[in-house]
Scaffold this motif. Structure first.
Motif, mmCIF file in Angstrom:
data_model
loop_
_atom_site.group_PDB
_atom_site.id
_atom_site.type_symbol
_atom_site.label_atom_id
_atom_site.label_comp_id
_atom_site.label_asym_id
_atom_site.label_seq_id
_atom_site.Cartn_x
_atom_site.Cartn_y
_atom_site.Cartn_z
ATOM 1 N N GLU A 171 0.819 -1.219 0.000
ATOM 2 C CA GLU A 171 0.000 0.000 0.000
ATOM 3 C C GLU A 171 0.854 1.271 0.000
ATOM 4 O OE1 GLU A 171 -2.943 1.321 -0.680
ATOM 5 O OE2 GLU A 171 -3.202 -0.707 -1.464
ATOM 6 N N GLU A 175 0.763 4.218 -2.780
ATOM 7 C CA GLU A 175 0.524 5.636 -2.449
ATOM 8 C C GLU A 175 1.622 6.515 -3.036
ATOM 9 O OE1 GLU A 175 0.148 6.118 1.819
ATOM 10 O OE2 GLU A 175 -1.476 4.631 1.745
ATOM 11 N N ARG A 178 1.148 6.894 -6.718
ATOM 12 C CA ARG A 178 -0.006 7.754 -7.026
ATOM 13 C C ARG A 178 0.323 9.215 -6.787
ATOM 14 N NH1 ARG A 178 -3.278 4.086 -3.634
ATOM 15 N NH2 ARG A 178 -3.696 2.307 -4.990
#
Ligand code: MSP
Length: 651
Positions: A171, A175, A178
Motif C-alpha cells: 500500500e 501511495e 499515485r
C-alpha cells in the motif's frame, strides 16, 4: 537530507560477468550528461557509478575461468573503470560492492530492517534464475520451468532464508506512485509498475545459503552460513556510496535526483528499492528513469548472444562525442533502438556537420571577411527581435525536457535555434547587405548568429563537452556556470565576440568505418550515395518483388550441427545446437523429426536464418531457423555444396 541545490545522479552498478558494451555506455553517457548539466547549472552534484560483484552468477563465471571471484571481479571492474576514464566520464565515485565500507553499510541496513521487524527467518521454496538473479513463483514461469524474463531454465531452490516483509509495503508503495506522477519515467512505465504491485507482493527472500560469494549477515545475527541476496547488496550501493552505515558525511546528497537504469531492472528499482528505503525510514528518490535497450538486428545485446558492440570501437571509428550525441538523439528515451552505422553517419553528416558545423564555418568566414573576427551584440536586439524571441522560446523549453529524460526532444529543440540562424542568413543575405552598404545590419546579423551559436554550445555542452568547448573557444568565450547563468538563465547576450578560425569540427564521413553488422543493411555506401539513389516512389511498388536491401535484411549463415536430440513427447521436433562461429552454439528447435534422425544431422552443415527473433517451441528457446525444401515427397535440408566455416554468410 538533500536540499534543492544538490543533485545525486546514479547509473546501475554493472555486473562483472560481462564486458562493457554500448548498452552500458548508453546508461553511463546519459548519467554523465545529466551530471555535467547539473554542475553547469550550479547544483552541487554527485555522480555515482560502479560494479556489482557478488552473487551466484559472478561466482560461476569466475569458476569457469579458473579464477577466484575477487580476482575475476578485479579484472572486469577494472575494464569498466578504465573505459569510463578513457571516455572522460565525470563520475565522482566508482563504487565496488566488494569495497569494505559498502559491505559494512549493507550489514547496517540489514540490522536496521531486522530490528524494525521487517526481516524474519523461514524456508524458501521456489524457482531461481541465476542469470537474472531473481526469484519466480510457479505461476510466473514459462512452461513451468523457464525464466519469464530471459527464457533460461530456472533452478528449484529450497533453503533456509531470511525474508523481507515486502508485502507490508504494498500500500505505501502504491501511495507513493499515485502521489508522484514522475517518480518513474517514462510515465508509461509507472503504470506498468503499479499494475504489478496491485497484483500483490510476496515477501522477498533476501539471503542465500547455497553459495558463499556475497556480503555476510551482521555478526550479531550469528548466522554465518547466510549471504545477502545480491539485489539487496547491489541496491544498497546508492546509499553506501554516500557513507551510509560508516562515514555518513555525504549522506545529505540523499535522496537521489535520478537513478538511471535499463527497463530490465525496473522492478528491482521501482518496487524493492523504495520498499527497502521505507523500511530504513529514508526518503525516496525523485526519479527512477528506465531507458530501453540497444539491440542489434532486433535482439538485445549480450555477451552470451555474441552480438555486443564495443563502445570503444564506435568511439574510435566515429568520435566519442559524435557517438554520445547519436545515442541521445537517435532513440526516444524509454524505447529500444537498433544500432546502425548508417544512422550514426547520417546524424554526424547532417545534424552535426550541416546544421551546426557549417553554421560555425559560415560565421567564421563572414566575420573574418567583414570585420576581422570582431562581432558585437550591440544592435542585435533592436534589429533582430523576432529571431531572438524564437531563440529564447526554444531555450526555455529545454531544462524540463532534460530532467524528464526526454533527451531526444531536448536535442531536437536545441536544433531549432540553429535553423533560425541558418534561415536568417538565407533571408537577410549579409553579403548583399554589405554590398548595399548596410554594414550595421550585416554585422548585427553576425552578432545574432554568434549568440545563437554560443547559447546552443552552452546547452549542448553536457552532451558534447569537448566539441562545445572548441566552439566556445572559436567564438572567444569559455563555458562556465557563470556563463550559463548569464546566457541561459538571464537570457543576456554576450557583448562581444572575437571569432577565430578553427579546423572543421565534423569532417564529412563518406564510408562505414567498422566491420559490417548486418550484411547489406550496414554495408551500404554512406549518406551521400544513398541520397542520390532514387528510392522507388511509395505509390508504385513492384508487386511481389523485394529490393536487394530487403533481401539482405535476412541474415543467412552456414552452421554446423554440433548436438542433436529428439524432443521428448514431440512427433515433429528435434533440438539442435548449431555452431554459427559465435561464442557458443545456438539452440534451434526444428520441425524435421519425421525426415531426419539426430544421427543424420550430427556434424553436418545446414543453412540458418540467423537474425530471426528467438521464439519458444514447447518451452524451448529457438534462436534461428533452418532452411529446407518440402514437397509431396518429403523434406530436404538445404546445405552448402562444399563445407564452409561456421558463420559464413550466404548471399
Ligand atoms: N548489476 C545489475 C544492476 C544493479 S543496480 C543496483 C545489472 N547489471 S547489468 O550489467 O546487467 O546491467 C546494467 C545496465 O545496463 C542495466 O540498466 C541494463 O538495462 C543496461 N543494459 C544492458 N544491456 C543493455 C542493452 N543492450 N541496451 C541498453 N542497456 C542495456 O543489471
Amino acid at each position: 537530507m538533500s536540499e534543492h541545490c544538490k543533485a545525486y545522479i546514479t547509473t546501475p552498478i554493472y555486473y562483472v560477468n560481462d564486458i562493457p558494451h554500448i548498452g552500458h555506455a548508453y546508461t553511463t553517457i546519459i548519467a554523465d550528461t545529466l551530471a555535467i548539466y547539473s554542475r553547469m547549472a550550479g547544483l552541487e552534484t554527485f555522480f555515482l557509478t560502479g560494479t556489482d560483484e557478488h552473487g551466484q552468477k559472478i561466482e560461476e563465471a569466475a569458476k569457469k575461468r579458473g579464477k577466484s571471484p575477487k580476482e575475476y571481479a578485479d579484472e572486469i571492474s577494472g575494464r569498466f573503470k578504465s573505459l569510463w576514464d578513457e571516455f572522460g566520464i565525470s563520475y565522482d565515485k566508482f563504487i565496488r560492492t566488494t569495497d569494505e565500507d559498502h559491505k559494512l553499510g549493507v550489514q547496517a541496513a540489514f540490522k536496521k530492517m531486522y530490528e524494525k521487524g521487517d526481516i524474519y527467518k523461514d524456508v524458501y521454496r521456489g524457482h531461481y534464475c541465476i542469470s537474472c538473479e531473481a526469484f519466480f513463483t510457479e505461476t510466473q514461469l514459462v512452461d513451468g520451468e523457464f525464466c519469464p524474463e530471459c527464457g533460461k531454465p530456472t533452478q528449484i531452490v529450497e533453503e533456509e532464508s531470511y525474508f523481507f516483509r515486502l508485502s507490508k509495503y504494498q500500500e505505501p508503495l502504491l501511495e507513493w506512485y499515485r502521489a508522484n506522477e514522475k517518480c518513474i519515467l517514462p510515465k508509461t512505465r509507472r503504470n506498468e509498475v503499479m499494475r504489478f504491485v496491485e497484483g500483490g507482493l510476496d515477501d522477498l527472500s533476501i539471503t542465500r545459503t547455497s553459495f558463499d560469494w556475497g556480503v555476510k549477515l551482521p555478526e550479531e545475527m550469528n548466522d554465518p552460513k547466510h549471504v545477502m541476496y545480491v539485489w539487496l547488496d547491489a541496491l544498497m550501493n546508492y546509499l553506501t556510496a554516500l557513507g551510509y552505515g560508516t562515514d555518513e558525511k555525504l549522506l545529505d546528497f540523499w535522496p537521489a535526483r535520478v537513478h538511471l537504469i535499463g527497463k530490465d531492472i525496473l522492478r528491482f528499482h521501482a518496487v524493492y528499492w523504495p520498499a527497502f528505503l521505507m523500511s530504513l525510514d529514508l526518503p525516496l528518490p525523485k526519479h527512477i528513469a528506465a531507458h530501453g535497450w540497444w539491440t542489434r538486428n532486433g535482439e538485445k545485446m549480450s555477451k552470451s548472444k555474441g552480438n555486443v558492440i564495443n563502445p570503444k570501437e564506435v568511439a574510435d571509428a566515429y568520435g566519442l562525442e559524435n557517438f554520445r550525441y547519436f545515442m541521445l538523439r537517435e532513440v526516444p528515451f524509454g524505447g529500444d533502438g537498433d544500432f546502425s552505422q548508417k544512422a550514426l553517419i547520417d546524424r554526424i553528416n547532417s545534424d552535426l556537420g550541416n546544421d551546426l558545423g557549417n553554421l560555425l564555418n559560415r560565421l567564421i568566414g563572414m566575420s573574418g571577411k567583414y570585420s576581422s573576427g570582431a562581432v558585437s551584440s550591440a544592435k542585435v536586439a533592436e534589429l533582430y527581435p523576432e529571431e531572438l524571441g524564437e531563440l529564447h522560446a526554444s531555450l526555455d523549453r529545454l531544462e524540463p525536457l532534460l530532467f524528464e529524460m526526454q533527451l531526444h526532444r531536448y536535442l531536437e529543440e536545441l536544433w531549432k535555434p540553429l535553423s533560425v540562424a541558418n534561415k536568417a542568413i538565407d533571408r537577410y543575405q549579409p553579403w548583399v547587405l554589405m554590398k548595399e552598404g548596410k554594414e550595421e545590419q550585416a554585422l548585427a546579423l553576425l552578432g545574432l548568429i554568434a549568440n545563437i551559436l554560443a547559447k546552443v554550445a552552452v546547452m549542448l555542452h553536457p552532451v558534447m563537452p569537448e566539441t562545445t568547448s572548441k566552439i566556445a573557444r572559436a567564438l572567444g568565450f569559455t563555458i562556465t556556470p557563470a556563463v550559463y547563468e548569464e546566457l541561459i538563465v538571464r537570457r543576456d547576450l554576450l557583448a562581444d565576440f572575437t571569432i577565430e578560425k578553427i579546423p572543421p569540427l565534423f569532417p564529412r564521413i563518406e564510408e562505414v568505418r567498422m566491420p559490417e553488422f548486418t550484411p547489406g543493411a550496414e554495408a551500404k555506401a554512406p549518406e551521400t550515395e544513398q541520397k542520390k539513389e532514387k528510392k522507388p516512389a511509395k505509390s508504385e511498388p513492384v508487386e511481389g518483388l523485394i529490393t536487394i536491401d530487403q533481401f539482405f535484411q535476412t541474415q543467412l549463415r552456414v552452421g554446423t550441427v554440433v548436438e542433436a536430440e529428439e524432443v521428448p513427447k514431440s512427433k515433429k521436433l528435434l533440438r539442435l545446437q548449431v555452431d554459427l562461429g559465435e561464442e557458443k552454439p545456438r539452440q534451434i528447435v526444428a520441425g524435421i523429426k519425421e525426415w531426419y534422425s539426430p544421427a543424420d544431422l550430427l556434424g553436418t552443415q545446414v543453412c540458418v536464418v540467423a537474425n530471426l527473433k528467438p521464439a519458444k517451441l514447447m518451452g524451448m528457446l529457438s534462436e534461428g531457423m533452418i532452411l529446407a525444401a518440402k514437397d509431396d515427397e518429403g523434406l530436404a535440408l538445404i546445405r552448402p555444396e562444399k563445407p564452409k566455416a561456421p558463420g559464413t554468410s550466404i548471399g
